[in-house]
Structures are given as C-alpha cells and as structure tokens.
Design a protein around this motif. Structure first.
Motif, mmCIF file in Angstrom:
data_model
loop_
_atom_site.group_PDB
_atom_site.id
_atom_site.type_symbol
_atom_site.label_atom_id
_atom_site.label_comp_id
_atom_site.label_asym_id
_atom_site.label_seq_id
_atom_site.Cartn_x
_atom_site.Cartn_y
_atom_site.Cartn_z
ATOM 1 N N TYR A 135 0.808 -1.217 0.000
ATOM 2 C CA TYR A 135 0.000 0.000 0.000
ATOM 3 C C TYR A 135 0.843 1.270 0.000
ATOM 4 C CZ TYR A 135 -3.914 -3.015 1.439
ATOM 5 O OH TYR A 135 -4.887 -3.975 1.514
ATOM 6 N N VAL A 136 1.983 1.250 -0.632
ATOM 7 C CA VAL A 136 2.884 2.406 -0.580
ATOM 8 C C VAL A 136 2.280 3.628 -1.282
ATOM 9 C CG1 VAL A 136 5.152 3.300 -1.222
ATOM 10 C CG2 VAL A 136 4.936 0.974 -0.338
ATOM 11 N N LEU A 137 1.814 3.472 -2.507
ATOM 12 C CA LEU A 137 1.268 4.610 -3.243
ATOM 13 C C LEU A 137 0.064 5.230 -2.528
ATOM 14 C CD1 LEU A 137 1.317 6.534 -5.622
ATOM 15 C CD2 LEU A 137 -0.014 4.856 -6.915
ATOM 16 N N PRO A 138 -0.924 4.438 -2.082
ATOM 17 C CA PRO A 138 -2.035 5.061 -1.358
ATOM 18 C C PRO A 138 -1.583 5.770 -0.089
ATOM 19 C CG PRO A 138 -2.566 2.786 -1.920
ATOM 20 C CD PRO A 138 -1.134 3.013 -2.296
ATOM 21 N N THR A 139 -0.555 5.240 0.566
ATOM 22 C CA THR A 139 -0.053 5.860 1.795
ATOM 23 C C THR A 139 0.597 7.200 1.492
ATOM 24 O OG1 THR A 139 0.238 3.684 2.781
ATOM 25 C CG2 THR A 139 1.451 5.500 3.796
ATOM 26 N N VAL A 140 1.365 7.256 0.424
ATOM 27 C CA VAL A 140 1.989 8.524 0.011
ATOM 28 C C VAL A 140 0.910 9.559 -0.330
ATOM 29 C CG1 VAL A 140 3.407 9.634 -1.769
ATOM 30 C CG2 VAL A 140 4.146 7.466 -0.746
ATOM 31 N N LEU A 141 -0.099 9.135 -1.090
ATOM 32 C CA LEU A 141 -1.178 10.052 -1.461
ATOM 33 C C LEU A 141 -1.946 10.525 -0.227
ATOM 34 C CD1 LEU A 141 -2.512 8.192 -4.623
ATOM 35 C CD2 LEU A 141 -1.119 10.278 -4.559
ATOM 36 N N ALA A 142 -2.214 9.625 0.705
ATOM 37 C CA ALA A 142 -2.913 9.990 1.942
ATOM 38 C C ALA A 142 -2.084 10.958 2.774
ATOM 39 C CB ALA A 142 -3.227 8.733 2.753
ATOM 40 N N THR A 143 -0.786 10.739 2.823
ATOM 41 C CA THR A 143 0.104 11.608 3.595
ATOM 42 C C THR A 143 0.105 13.017 3.023
ATOM 43 O OG1 THR A 143 1.465 9.710 4.204
ATOM 44 C CG2 THR A 143 2.475 11.901 4.403
ATOM 45 N N LYS A 144 0.205 13.132 1.719
ATOM 46 C CA LYS A 144 0.184 14.452 1.085
ATOM 47 C C LYS A 144 -1.145 15.150 1.338
ATOM 48 C CE LYS A 144 0.692 17.069 -3.187
ATOM 49 N NZ LYS A 144 0.180 18.204 -2.487
ATOM 50 N N GLU A 145 -2.226 14.420 1.145
ATOM 51 C CA GLU A 145 -3.555 15.004 1.365
ATOM 52 C C GLU A 145 -3.726 15.440 2.825
ATOM 53 O OE1 GLU A 145 -8.202 13.646 0.969
ATOM 54 O OE2 GLU A 145 -6.716 12.677 -0.312
ATOM 55 N N CYS A 146 -3.257 14.628 3.732
ATOM 56 C CA CYS A 146 -3.348 14.951 5.159
ATOM 57 C C CYS A 146 -2.582 16.225 5.484
ATOM 58 C CB CYS A 146 -2.814 13.779 5.985
ATOM 59 S SG CYS A 146 -2.799 14.126 7.747
ATOM 60 N N MET A 147 -1.359 16.308 5.011
ATOM 61 C CA MET A 147 -0.538 17.491 5.290
ATOM 62 C C MET A 147 -1.161 18.746 4.674
ATOM 63 S SD MET A 147 1.778 16.452 7.290
ATOM 64 C CE MET A 147 3.068 17.680 7.323
ATOM 65 N N ASP A 148 -1.681 18.633 3.463
ATOM 66 C CA ASP A 148 -2.347 19.770 2.814
ATOM 67 C C ASP A 148 -3.566 20.207 3.619
ATOM 68 O OD1 ASP A 148 -0.462 19.644 0.776
ATOM 69 O OD2 ASP A 148 -1.823 18.717 -0.677
ATOM 70 N N THR A 149 -4.350 19.247 4.073
ATOM 71 C CA THR A 149 -5.552 19.555 4.845
ATOM 72 C C THR A 149 -5.194 20.183 6.184
ATOM 73 O OG1 THR A 149 -6.759 17.750 3.778
ATOM 74 C CG2 THR A 149 -7.657 18.589 5.858
ATOM 75 N N ALA A 150 -4.229 19.616 6.881
ATOM 76 C CA ALA A 150 -3.813 20.163 8.180
ATOM 77 C C ALA A 150 -3.288 21.582 8.018
ATOM 78 C CB ALA A 150 -2.759 19.262 8.824
#
Length: 135
Positions: A2-17
């Motif tokens: 699940y590396v790609l989904p994790t990277v995408l989730a991390t970016k989205e999370c940081m942008d949202t925060a």
C-alpha cells in the motif's frame, strides 16, 4: 503493498492540516492530534480504493504509522501522544468510513477542540476515547 495510497494519503493529510491550522499542526497541540487521526483515516480510505479489504487496510495503517513513530523518534511523551492519536484514527474510522472528507474534517476538528492535555505517558494510557496533546 500500500505504498502509493499511503503517500497520497500523507500528502492530502498534510495539505488539509496546513489549510485548517496553518503551521500549528507541527506542534504537540490539538492541531497535531487532528493531523494524526486524519492521517490514519486517509491511509485506510486510500488503501480501500486500491484493494477492497478493510481489515488489511487497517492493519497496514497501524503498522505504517507505528513504524513512522519508531523511525522518527520523539521524546517518550510525544511518541505516546502520536501513537494514541493514530490509534484514535483507527477507532474513529468505523464511525467515519461512509462520510465525505468535509464531514470527516469537521468531525475531527470538533474532536481536536475536545482533546485532553496530557502530562505523563501514564495519563495517555488512561484516555480511551479522546485525542490528546501536550502543549
């Protein structure tokens, strides 16, 4: 994996925060608690798009976020705080899994506003249903 989904989730999370709290989410405060819970929820959601196995997505999110806390170590209290807020993301996922991202963010912001200030690692272990913070 699940590396790609994790990277995408991390970016989205940081942008949202960043959008919701500015740079405050980098401190050990309620904004940081929000970010950790959101991160786990987004990892699970993105992994479910990749492979539709909720149990495996949750196991992966826990494994990855626990590893992250060990890989980039903090003081014991900060680590306990982060691990707790990550676990809260897993717990809250079940309640939020069918919600929109706007609803999830709103819900987690409310939870962050109710977060409990902690002073010791022992305190963290006694709090089961709330996000926690230090500063």
């Amino acid at each position: 994996m699940y590396v790609l989904p994790t990277v995408l989730a991390t970016k989205e999370c940081m942008d949202t925060a960043q959008r919701e709290y500015g740079s405050k989410h980098h401190l050990s405060n309620p904004a940081n608690a929000f970010r950790h819970a959101l991160w786990v929820i987004l990892i699970i959601r993105k992994c479910l798009i990749w492979k539709r196995n909720e149990e495996k997505a949750i196991v992966w999110a826990k494994k990855f976020t626990d590893w992250h806390e060990k890989f980039s170590p903090n003081e014991a209290l900060e680590e306990a705080m982060d691990l707790h807020n990550n676990q809260m993301g897993i717990v809250l996922f079940d309640k939020l899994k069918y919600k929109s991202e706007i609803e999830i963010v709103s819900f987690l912001k409310q939870k962050a506003s109710e977060a409990v200030k902690i002073l010791t690692v022992k305190e963290v272990k006694s709090i089961e249903d709330k996000l926690v913070y230090i500063e």
